[in-house]
Design an enzyme around this catalytic site. Structure first.
Site, mmCIF file in Angstrom:
data_model
loop_
_atom_site.group_PDB
_atom_site.id
_atom_site.type_symbol
_atom_site.label_atom_id
_atom_site.label_comp_id
_atom_site.label_asym_id
_atom_site.label_seq_id
_atom_site.Cartn_x
_atom_site.Cartn_y
_atom_site.Cartn_z
ATOM 1 N N HIS A 162 64.845 -2.814 29.898
ATOM 2 C CA HIS A 162 63.855 -2.067 29.105
ATOM 3 C C HIS A 162 62.675 -2.938 28.691
ATOM 4 C CE1 HIS A 162 66.221 1.699 28.365
ATOM 5 N NE2 HIS A 162 67.166 0.903 28.825
ATOM 6 N N ASP A 370 54.723 -5.601 25.807
ATOM 7 C CA ASP A 370 55.712 -4.578 25.488
ATOM 8 C C ASP A 370 56.247 -4.003 26.793
ATOM 9 O OD1 ASP A 370 57.174 -2.760 23.949
ATOM 10 O OD2 ASP A 370 55.466 -2.307 22.643
HETATM 11 C C1 G6P Z 1 63.847 -2.945 22.091
HETATM 12 C C2 G6P Z 1 64.996 -3.212 23.046
HETATM 13 C C3 G6P Z 1 66.201 -2.344 22.712
HETATM 14 C C4 G6P Z 1 66.551 -2.498 21.244
HETATM 15 C C5 G6P Z 1 65.343 -2.159 20.370
HETATM 16 C C6 G6P Z 1 65.626 -2.322 18.864
HETATM 17 O O1 G6P Z 1 63.293 -1.709 22.333
HETATM 18 O O2 G6P Z 1 64.589 -3.013 24.390
HETATM 19 O O3 G6P Z 1 67.312 -2.702 23.520
HETATM 20 O O4 G6P Z 1 67.669 -1.693 20.912
HETATM 21 O O5 G6P Z 1 64.276 -3.003 20.732
HETATM 22 O O6 G6P Z 1 66.057 -3.606 18.566
HETATM 23 P P1 G6P Z 1 67.489 -3.908 17.908
HETATM 24 O O7 G6P Z 1 67.594 -5.405 17.921
HETATM 25 O O8 G6P Z 1 67.423 -3.335 16.534
HETATM 26 O O9 G6P Z 1 68.540 -3.238 18.760
#
Ligand code: G6P
Length: 470
Positions: A162, A370
């Protein structure tokens, strides 16, 4: 244990713990595209989601969510500190985002990353039926494909990244670069957000592992690993339904009134993360106020900064800096009852976000790097009225698709200031024309299209249809 013909593996489970009015803890489906995307595809199959519940400690008992069974992988305090906060978010996250902050390398973090990836692979092997399809998500779990293939050669394995995938010059810094690439190459298909990322990956496979590779496939012994771009999207119908709700529209009007009925409302919504370009944006806005090109009574900026990874040092430092700068700008340019910037460091629910999107004349999305940026896509989906203007960084994956936004280089302060003014001044007809084009694109490329395109490509590497109906 129930065995599934489709298994999604992600660091987080799609659940939030919520304290009910009687004080009991209940688990709810968290808002987020991936579950809704998969829902239609998963309806006719038995599916399991393998992931972490979001709190360190023993795994909670979880109900099925939308017919998908939840298989929690527990993280200890040590795993949380060294795998999640450490290797995932202090080594890989900054490195994969152009090293906009210095990545930190610790051998003990790598050990934790290997250990936790092994736990995820074992949990997946347990719940996957014979010949099942497994879809592994994101940078936290890059070793899972190879670990899983070793345990279960019968599985069809997909991986999707992602976040961005960096150019060789940066990736080469990683002390364990070869192991990470070999981990990914356990998959049958490695998907990225942008074509450039697939190109970087192929180049690295040749440079580090000596494998013959093109931007479409990499030869690994007897096998071919496919690669390519699959830009992720949002649940457009869900955002449209939310935005069409009369209470949400009334809330949008109320927000404008509460802001003092200014001529122009600028909005930014980000996780409080150093990749999001918040400081650059504040500087540009502050200079516009100073130059007198923007006036406090006419124009209001709303910055939503959702708390994130708060114990990680770079995040704590960023929060202090952003809050000091917002305070300075308000101190210098605000008036009693009329701040220049409304700063909100809190979680927002989906309906409040939809109301904010509708209340905003200009949405400012200016990350330094991003993977995609789904906020930009949500804003477009929410503007069924054809109003609103999007200012978007060319370093967000979304810029490849939302090319009728005002595209900016957030490092170019003069260019950013000019784009903000152009967006504020954009005539109504031009707004409608730009927004209309972007909305048409989104409707044809929503999250279901993404999931279908990815799984079809995975199918072409094996026999997905047979496996899902098995
Ligand atoms: C990004 C990553 C996700 C992640 C999100 C939130 O979008 O690609 O995999 O879940 O950030 O971050 P966190 O550390 O709270 O999961």
């Amino acid at each position: 244990m129930r065995q599934s013909s489709l298994v999604v593996v992600a660091n987080r489970l799609p659940v939030d713990d919520n304290i009910a009015p009687d004080g009991a803890c209940e688990w709810r489906r968290s808002p987020g595209g991936l579950v809704s995307a998969l829902h239609t595809i998963l309806e006719h199959t038995t599916a399991t989601w393998v992931g972490w519940s979001g709190t360190a400690g023993p795994a909670p008992e979880l109900p099925d969510i939308g017919g998908i069974s939840m298989r929690p992988v527990p993280l200890t305090d040590d795993d949380f500190a060294h795998y999640y906060e450490g290797f995932a978010n202090s080594t890989l996250w900054p490195l994969y985002h152009d090293a906009v902050e210095q990545p930190t390398y610790h051998r003990s973090w790598w050990d934790a990353y290997q250990r936790v990836n092994q736990h995820f692979a074992e949990a997946t092997a347990e719940v996957a039926a014979e010949n099942a399809v497994v879809w592994v998500q994101d940078y936290h779990l890059q070793l899972v494909p190879a670990l899983l293939r070793e345990m279960r050669p019968d599985l069809l394995i997909g991986f999707f990244m992602h976040v961005p995938f960096p150019p060789p010059e940066l990736f080469m810094q990683l002390p364990r670069r070869a192991e990470l690439l070999r981990g990914l190459l356990g998959a049958d298909l490695v998907g990225f957000q942008r074509a450039q990322a697939a190109h970087n990956f192929a180049q690295l496979c040749t440079k580090v592992l000596g494998l013959p590779a093109t931007d479409r496939r990499i030869a690994v012994g007897e096998r071919f690993v496919r690669t390519g771009a699959f830009p992720v999207s949002i649940d457009v119908a869900e955002m449209e339904a939310l935005s069409g709700r009369p209470d949400v529209q009334a809330r949008a009007r109320q927000i404008r009134t509460d802001l003092g009925d200014p001529k122009h409302v600028l909005l930014s919504v980000d996780r409080l993360d150093y990749t999001k370009g918040i400081e650059h944006r504040l500087k540009a806005y502050s200079e516009l106020l100073e130059d007198g090109l923007v006036k406090v009574r006419d124009t209001v900026m709303v910055q939503v900064a959702v708390p994130s990874r708060e114990r990680v040092e770079h995040y704590a430092i960023l929060r202090d800096r952003v809050e000091r700068e917002v305070g300075r700008i308000n101190g210098e340019f605000g008036r009693v009852g009329e701040p220049a910037i409304h700063y909100l460091n809190q979680q927002f629910d989906r309906s409040e976000l939809a109301a904010l999107y509708q209340a905003a004349d200009v949405m400012v999305v200016t990350p330094l790097r991003d993977g995609m940026n789904l906020v930009a896509k949500e804003y477009v989906a929410a503007r069924m009225d054809g109003g609103g203007v999007l200012v978007l960084s060319e370093f967000a994956g979304a810029a490849d698709e939302l090319d009728r936004a005002f595209l900016v280089n957030p490092h170019d302060l003069e260019g950013l200031k000019r784009s903000l003014i152009d967006a504020i001044d954009c005539p109504k007809a031009e707004r409608a024309e730009r927004m209309g084009a972007m909305r048409t694109h989104l409707r044809d490329h929503d999250i279901r299209d993404w999931a279908r395109d990815y799984l079809t490509a995975l199918e072409n590497t094996g026999t997905l249809a047979d496996r899902l109906t098995a």
